[in-house]
Design an enzyme around this catalytic site. Structure first.
Site, mmCIF file in Angstrom:
data_model
loop_
_atom_site.group_PDB
_atom_site.id
_atom_site.type_symbol
_atom_site.label_atom_id
_atom_site.label_comp_id
_atom_site.label_asym_id
_atom_site.label_seq_id
_atom_site.Cartn_x
_atom_site.Cartn_y
_atom_site.Cartn_z
ATOM 1 N N TYR A 488 0.775 -1.012 -0.034
ATOM 2 C CA TYR A 488 0.132 0.054 -0.134
ATOM 3 C C TYR A 488 0.946 1.356 -0.258
ATOM 4 C CZ TYR A 488 -3.818 3.037 1.083
ATOM 5 O OH TYR A 488 -4.834 4.163 1.040
ATOM 6 N N SER A 568 -6.457 0.966 -4.238
ATOM 7 C CA SER A 568 -6.456 2.205 -3.964
ATOM 8 C C SER A 568 -5.352 2.941 -4.338
ATOM 9 C CB SER A 568 -7.220 2.301 -2.543
ATOM 10 O OG SER A 568 -7.758 3.807 -2.499
ATOM 11 N N ASP A 651 -17.913 3.709 -7.880
ATOM 12 C CA ASP A 651 -16.587 3.795 -6.975
ATOM 13 C C ASP A 651 -16.684 5.431 -7.220
ATOM 14 O OD1 ASP A 651 -14.262 4.450 -5.634
ATOM 15 O OD2 ASP A 651 -13.278 3.100 -6.650
ATOM 16 N N HIS A 686 -15.784 1.301 -3.876
ATOM 17 C CA HIS A 686 -14.271 1.221 -3.907
ATOM 18 C C HIS A 686 -13.937 0.062 -2.913
ATOM 19 C CE1 HIS A 686 -10.527 3.268 -3.787
ATOM 20 N NE2 HIS A 686 -10.624 2.994 -2.358
#
Length: 712
Positions: A488, A568, A651, A686
């Site tokens: 991430y 993301s 999203d 999302h």
């Protein structure tokens, strides 16, 4: 004779080994006819630099041209994914492993305890209430009854202090937009109150239960509900039995449209505590209103957002605040509202070697949750700072929860690891002892057959970075194991060990699952976060590349058996890294990614992300953004890994046009290379609130795609 668990695991392992012997079709896609995507001539100018945007038209996601392209892409990807070897078998086993009970940690309000439960394959967890946590609860709210496809989800709950009323927010189709309702706990009937255009924020009740605080935005135009920039978030007080139009505006920032605000009523009902952040900056302001005085003004405690000031509760007029002010790995301080200036602050728990990730005030104790090299360690303190003891945890895992009130005698928390499904524990605050409240049983998955090790590797600039590696015990280190690397690296978010049936299914098949704790996250406090922000963002990609190189060098896997996955901000990571080092990976899965770094701020809440990414208005930050922005850095005829781009057409956080434009650019750049597919989920956003059935289908597609790309 083998037991069921052993037989199932043995059969799965044999099936996996058998697939390794199969010669699969070449991955070249000369037979693919990617849907046509017209290349426009739009060009933007930034600081004298001309930047083409040939797929700008895709930002009109509901136009006939875009919808036709989306539908055509869906036909191509659905046909390819549906025909992949072992996809059906993978989905079947995923469903079996997923089918286990899951609970949240109970929380007490008045004489009632509230918790959620999923019996295994329910699309959404069900909210229960009980007078005694030892007894089976009563269904208070079942989101599964609200939609046929399970896409209406329960996103927020807030219970009145006496436990009589439940305020709850629902989301439809994966959207971040929420609609608030109020339910009578005793009867299960809803009151007429309905509040719209809320997003992200929770609710917090007045002590007497007459109303609650919530956040709201101005209603967008009907055509722009999933697209329009969200600005000037407002904190309102809603009084029960009144129309939303009569709600009282309590706080907003009128000087800048990009502030996020939140309000919480103190446990004793005395104060409204307001925190405000500019965009997604972790630093915040702090204000307090005395609710015992009619029309009391807001008292500014922290005027400028120069650090994190997270108020976890109060005793009398003293606020307890977790902060990185003067403590990059955080400390816990006490601020007396009678003397709130800095010279009167008192350090209750000083900064230590480990990062103070969170804290709670419950039962007259401070429960401090630390990150010790990205896994949990928990200590208990008295309000004056005396160490009372630790909460014993069984290994490299994550402990969450510890909610409650000042007079509680116990609190509940969850514990999980990559190989241990979430167990709910009761913590006796007097003795400090934990006991199991609920523990799940998995179908045919023996957790003791697997293990997680933590390793440390060196990034390009010499930084030491931790990584968790989970696999079957004794797996051969011969460089052949199919491996997924997940990362991430942003927004001060830490990746901690947690159980997932999807991970369980992967390691059961003989795979390795690696999670790298990249810079940009919060694992080591402020410095670790800031080292992966703005003009330093390349550090995050370097850390990820170094993780892949480590896995290969240490013979956990090899480039033909390594896949990269993230969502993301992690989707940005995947796309940027596969462009910079396509030679390291067989497959790349960028999911709901931020992929056009020059345009992210123009949609929904994207403007707030400038706190981490920087702004195109700044010449140096623009230069850094352009250097790694995935959409702008697609190169022709590069042998990119097989790529499965995933997004949801609902999203409204990371606008799906990011994924549309990136997919079109990748397909145009190398139409005869490895597969470049986009999987577009309808009735999904999302990721929050995604139904179980959709999750299983998605993971089955991803695993089948990855294994085929690896040739196994």
């Amino acid at each position: 004779m083998m037991g069921y668990a052993m037989r199932t695991a043995f059969t799965a392992l044999c099936n996996f080994a058998a697939t390794c012997l199969v010669t699969l079709p070449a991955l070249a896609v000369a037979s693919f006819n990617y849907p046509d995507a017209a290349r426009g001539d739009h060009v933007d100018q930034y600081h004298g630099v001309a930047v083409p945007d040939p797929y700008r038209w895709m930002e009109e996601i509901d136009s006939p041209q875009t919808r036709a392209w989306v539908q055509a892409q869906d036909k191509v990807s659905s046909a390819y994914l549906g025909a992949l070897p072992h996809r059906v078998e993978i989905a079947r086993r995923l469903k079996e492993i997923w089918n286990f009970e899951r609970w949240s940690a109970p929380e007490k309000y008045g004489s009632n305890w509230f918790y959620t439960h999923n019996d295994g394959l329910q699309n959404q967890a069900v909210l229960f209430v009980t007078a005694n946590p030892a007894d089976k609860g009563r269904v208070l709210l079942d989101p599964n009854a609200l939609s046929a496809d399970g896409t209406v989800s329960l996103r927020e709950t807030s219970v009145s202090d006496d436990g009589r009323l439940l305020a709850y927010a629902l989301s439809d189709g994966g959207s971040d937009w929420q609609i608030w309702h109020v339910r009578d706990v005793a009867t299960g009937a809803d009151l007429p109150d309905t509040l719209r255009w809320s997003k992200f924020g929770g609710g917090s009740w007045l002590k007497d239960g007459s109303g609650f605080y919530y956040t709201v935005y101005d209603a967008p135009r009907a055509a722009d509900v999933l697209k329009a920039a969200n600005q000037y978030e407002k904190l309102y007080l809603h009084k029960l039995g009144t129309a939303q139009s009569q709600d009282v505006l309590t706080y907003t920032r009128r000087d800048d449209p990009d502030w996020f605000v939140a309000g919480t009523v103190s446990d004793d009902g005395h104060y409204l505590i307001i925190q405000a952040n500019h965009g997604d900056e972790v630093q915040n302001t702090l204000l307090v209103q005395d609710l015992t005085v009619k029309s009391a003004p807001l008292q500014t405690v922290i005027a400028k957002p120069t650090a994190v000031y997270n108020c976890i509760g109060s005793i009398g007029s003293t606020l307890f605040v977790v902060t990185d002010d003067g403590a990059p790995r955080y400390r816990l301080i006490a601020i007396d509202l009678a003397h709130p200036d800095r010279q009167h602050w008192r350090t209750v728990v000083p900064e230590g070697r480990n990062t103070l990730d969170a804290a709670s005030l419950v039962g007259g104790q401070l429960i401090a949750q630390y990150l010790q090299d990205a896994h949990s360690a928990v200590l208990r303190y008295a309000p004056e700072g005396k160490l009372l003891g630790s909460v014993e945890l069984p290994g490299l895992g994550t402990a969450l929860g510890f909610a409650g009130h000042l007079k509680d005698e116990d609190t509940y928390y969850s514990y999980s690891s990559f190989t241990t499904p979430t167990t709910i524990q009761r913590l006796d605050l007097k003795s400090g002892a934990s006991s199991v409240w609920r523990a799940p049983q998995l179908a045919g998955f023996k957790t003791s057959d697997y293990e997680t090790v933590q390793v440390f590797y060196t990034s390009a600039d010499g930084t030491r970075v931790p990584m968790f590696i989970t696999a079957r015990r004794g797996i051969p280190r011969d460089g052949t194991a199919p491996t997924i690397l997940y990362g991430y690296g942003g927004f001060n978010i830490s990746l901690e060990p947690s159980f997932s049936p999807a991970i369980a299914a992967w390691i059961e098949r003989g795979g390795i699952y690696a999670v790298a704790n990249l810079r940009g996250g919060g694992e080591y406090g402020r410095a670790w976060h800031e080292a992966g922000m703005k003009t330093h963002k390349q550090h995050v990609f370097d850390d990820c590349i170094a993780a892949a190189e480590y896995l290969i060098a240490q013979k956990w896997t090899n480039p033909q058996r390594l896949a990269l996955r993230g969502a993301s901000n992690g989707g940005l990571l995947v796309a940027a890294v596969e462009e910079q080092r396509p030679d390291l990976f067989a497959a790349a899965i960028p999911q709901v990614g931020v992929l056009d770094m020059l345009r992210f701020r123009d949609f929904t809440v994207g403007k707030g992300w400038e706190s981490d990414y920087g702004s195109v208005d700044d010449a140096q930050e623009f230069k850094a953004l352009l250097a790694y922005s995935p959409y702008q850095n697609v190169k022709a005829n590069v042998d990119y890994p097989a790529t499965l781009i995933i997004t949801g057409d609902h999203d409204d956080r990371v606008f799906p046009a990011h994924s549309f434009k990136f997919a079109a650019a990748m397909q145009h750049a190398h139409p005869d290379g490895k597969p470049i597919l986009i999987r577009i989920e309808t009735r999904a956003g999302h990721g929050q609130g995604k139904p179980t059935t959709i999750q299983i289908d998605e993971v089955a597609d991803v695993y089948a795609f990855i294994l085929h790309a690896m040739g196994v």
